[in-house]
Design a protein around this motif. Sequence first.
Motif, mmCIF file in Angstrom:
data_model
loop_
_atom_site.group_PDB
_atom_site.id
_atom_site.type_symbol
_atom_site.label_atom_id
_atom_site.label_comp_id
_atom_site.label_asym_id
_atom_site.label_seq_id
_atom_site.Cartn_x
_atom_site.Cartn_y
_atom_site.Cartn_z
ATOM 1 N N VAL C 84 0.864 -1.176 0.000
ATOM 2 C CA VAL C 84 0.000 0.000 0.000
ATOM 3 C C VAL C 84 0.904 1.231 0.000
ATOM 4 C CG1 VAL C 84 -1.739 1.314 1.252
ATOM 5 C CG2 VAL C 84 -1.849 -1.180 1.238
ATOM 6 N N GLY C 85 0.536 2.229 -0.787
ATOM 7 C CA GLY C 85 1.404 3.380 -1.001
ATOM 8 C C GLY C 85 1.837 3.444 -2.459
ATOM 9 N N HIS C 86 1.516 2.368 -3.193
ATOM 10 C CA HIS C 86 1.861 2.274 -4.610
ATOM 11 C C HIS C 86 0.826 3.041 -5.442
ATOM 12 C CE1 HIS C 86 4.442 -0.337 -7.312
ATOM 13 N NE2 HIS C 86 3.661 0.262 -8.185
ATOM 14 N N ARG C 87 1.306 3.670 -6.523
ATOM 15 C CA ARG C 87 0.404 4.311 -7.475
ATOM 16 C C ARG C 87 0.741 3.815 -8.885
ATOM 17 N NH1 ARG C 87 -0.936 5.538 -3.092
ATOM 18 N NH2 ARG C 87 -1.645 7.544 -2.276
ATOM 19 N N ALA C 107 -6.098 -6.261 -9.793
ATOM 20 C CA ALA C 107 -4.969 -6.548 -8.907
ATOM 21 C C ALA C 107 -5.150 -5.929 -7.528
ATOM 22 C CB ALA C 107 -3.680 -6.044 -9.550
ATOM 23 N N GLY C 108 -6.265 -5.242 -7.288
ATOM 24 C CA GLY C 108 -6.531 -4.699 -5.956
ATOM 25 C C GLY C 108 -6.301 -3.210 -5.828
ATOM 26 N N LEU C 109 -5.890 -2.570 -6.911
ATOM 27 C CA LEU C 109 -5.726 -1.118 -6.884
ATOM 28 C C LEU C 109 -7.100 -0.459 -6.791
ATOM 29 C CD1 LEU C 109 -2.826 0.197 -7.445
ATOM 30 C CD2 LEU C 109 -3.903 1.158 -9.478
ATOM 31 N N THR C 110 -7.163 0.726 -6.186
ATOM 32 C CA THR C 110 -8.428 1.454 -6.190
ATOM 33 C C THR C 110 -8.339 2.574 -7.224
ATOM 34 O OG1 THR C 110 -7.704 3.019 -4.506
ATOM 35 C CG2 THR C 110 -8.782 1.011 -3.736
ATOM 36 N N GLU C 112 -8.625 5.640 -6.888
ATOM 37 C CA GLU C 112 -7.863 6.828 -6.479
ATOM 38 C C GLU C 112 -6.351 6.574 -6.513
ATOM 39 O OE1 GLU C 112 -8.745 8.099 -2.444
ATOM 40 O OE2 GLU C 112 -9.036 6.047 -1.786
ATOM 41 N N GLU C 113 -5.936 5.337 -6.742
ATOM 42 C CA GLU C 113 -4.507 5.047 -6.844
ATOM 43 C C GLU C 113 -4.043 5.007 -8.306
ATOM 44 O OE1 GLU C 113 -4.104 2.424 -2.728
ATOM 45 O OE2 GLU C 113 -4.891 1.480 -4.526
#
Lengths: 357, 328, 185
Positions: C84-87, C107-110, C112-113
Amino acid sequence: MTATPTAPTAFLAPTGLTTDGLPLTTVDEERRAALVAGFPFPFPNPTYRYSTNVEPARGAVLTPAGQWGEVVVDVDVEYREELAQREQVLARDPSRYAVLPHMRVACWDAMLGLMRELAAAYPDDMELTLVEAGARPRYRWRNGLLGLEQEFTYGVEDTLPGEPLGWICSQVQEDVVLMDQRDGVLYGDAGVVTFAADWSFGFDVGMSFLEIHGPVPRLHAEGVITRAQQFLVRLQPGEVYRRTNWTLTIGRRLDVSTELYDEWGPDRESVQLLDDTAFGALVHLRVEVQHLVRLPESGAIMFLIRTYMLPLEEVARVEDWRVRAADVLAELPQDMADYKGIAKFRDRAAAWLRAAG
Amino acid sequence: MSPARISLVVTEVTELVPGVRGLALAATDGAPLPSYPPGAHLVLDVPAGDGRPRALANAYSLTGENVEPLEYRVSVLRCDPATGAAGGSAWVHALEVGDKVEAHPPRSLFAPVRHASRHLLVGAGIGITPLLSHLRSHARWGAEAELLYLCREGLGAHVEDLAALAGESVTVLHDRAAFTALLRERLRDQPLGTHLYTCGPTGFMDLVHLEAADAGWPAGRLHAEAFGTADLDPGEPFTVSVDGEELAVPAGVSLLEALEEAGHEVANLCRQGVCGECRVGVGPGSGPVLHRDLYLTDEDKAAGDCLMACVSRAEPTDDRPAHLEVIL
Amino acid sequence: MSPAPPAYTSVPVWTREPVVEEPDTAGLVHTVLQVGPDPAAAAVVADWCAVLAAAPPVRVLPHVCADAEEALRALAADLQDARVGHRVLVAGSARDCLAVRAAALRAGLTEEELTVGVTSVAVRDVWCVHCAATASAEVDLEGVVACPGCSRSLLVYPHVSRRSGAHLGFQVDAEQLPEPSGAAR
């Protein structure tokens, strides 16, 4: 109830049109009477507009012909027939049934919720017994109508004959969509939808509530869907609400999904060429009773869509329904008629109903 | 809309740690109680009296089994009325086995996000209670979870329960500096897809969120338990004039209910400020309106000529009491 | 940009006209994907990297990819052990950005990321609801495209799947009556 002497149409002469051979709503007097008595006539007012028309569930609604609405999961005379149709649709197109991986808890939750509703509504035939409480509750489920008896442990897949959502959906007439709630948004992430009215569950799965309703004109401009979502995300465990929706469908055809648009689309042309008898027997007022349930363990929203259909010839036998349906169809704004796919024949439907008085 | 109350009876009282009382509440008929989402809370009716000037509605996180529970369990920290506490926890601490209690059914504002691939739970003090409930559910479903718990030595409730559920995934710390250091480290080593849940004193939750933001966590992955009582707020009493008649609307009663009780028919459906059915006109003799619905637009509200009777109320001003002139 | 019809809720604005979003400098690690050789996409990536370089300590993982397939492989490799913290930032055509968005969300990114920089909107993927084949063509919303699977003429409906990045396509002339079959009438 005012009955006209017209007998229900049993058989239509061949026309060479695409509507030949479409299922009718029968001459079996017992079945016909049951369908009329339980029909959720959807027009409280002489004009129809979209609204966030939600109300608490379980209230019985009296109609001139009977009543509906006392139960959340409704088992009627079509039970076996519609379950058989669902099985056929799924065998032909498995994309009508989807469960995204994170929806496992919601599927268990939905199964238990549907069993509770069935058991509460039909205690003679359906029974859910808590065998053992605790971190892994054990239950016994009996569906006497289908001759099923199953003991299972909550959350343990091996104790069921199949995936919980798919299994319970082979025991209810309702289509089911499970919506996951994340960050104040609802996502349609699982479901069994075999009786879609002009939409594609397989394409829409994974979309948000707002996105799923994207193509509907007026809904967004009027804030109806945004309000509905705001309402739904606040729904508390155990609360159950309902609303209705409607359209016209040609023939007693439950599966009018976008997938089959090429099959049922031409009927919208053919129907204009039919004589009055065939028109009244084939054009059905199609009503969805939709229930919205907050599931307790997953926090998901269970969206139940139950479809009822009655041909105009039956609608016309109830005087209040005949007059009201004619008024609504005649007045409906053009863009709404276009979206519902009834623009080509709603004027004739209104005229047909008026003439049937 | 406030659903019907449920009647409960106290079946067990335990001193979990000094100052924290565990309460088990069962249905008066012994039947299973409604299931609820992990992290949900129970709102208990606290009667007036014993130094409480008015009745209270106090929310407590549910800590026990949430599916088909035979009892509801809450853990309540005693807050001293002498330090400004309203007195609800003192009342809980005086309850005895066999006492009857009225409650609203469980409400959920802090449920786990099932879409998460992993759950990082961060609690302090009595704020551990909703996280215990989360952990139970994650254990049931085999979901990955990790819990950090800051509490004073010997005063941390449920330490054994947490260890029994999740063993080495639970870290209990008593030193704030050591806790902050560990939090910082753990926030930087969570697989993408993790969501974070925090509960504790406001300052503590603010700290957790600041540290998470520093570690690059977006807001959508952060969840905090703040007892949302706004939607249960009974409101202040006010008066209404309608058809030349004067009605009193007490706290806890909606304008819609008051109008119905006085024999007026008002179209309504959802009774939650959503559907728009119970819109009523407001006349010039009215004071300010406290709009609490989701239906009216800002322009509607600015026009000041209507309100949704099921949720909205009158507000007092400096020089006049809360009053509405309703036009039906 | 012309206002989107209110019913286009599943159609990202950046698939109707090119939009370049600002990078989220709150992230600690940034996967930056340039999809295709378009110099406009390269310029977007250069701007993003300059902004990120000026932000507090961040790690940038840049990838120049020939096409969407290569971008998806680079993305999968970067997200394999991501924290978490990845963009994720992606620059290229709307079609390629939709494909990367779909993979990133899986892959689980949201949302806003994810940051997109769209340089062209001409090409769309259209999924045939009748046979499940996907057409990829230069076509406007509500235009018509031939299905490569069943040859039906598909209406490109303003409805986009976040799981596949494709538009919904259905037979445009389904309501026409078939040629008379010679049956009695």
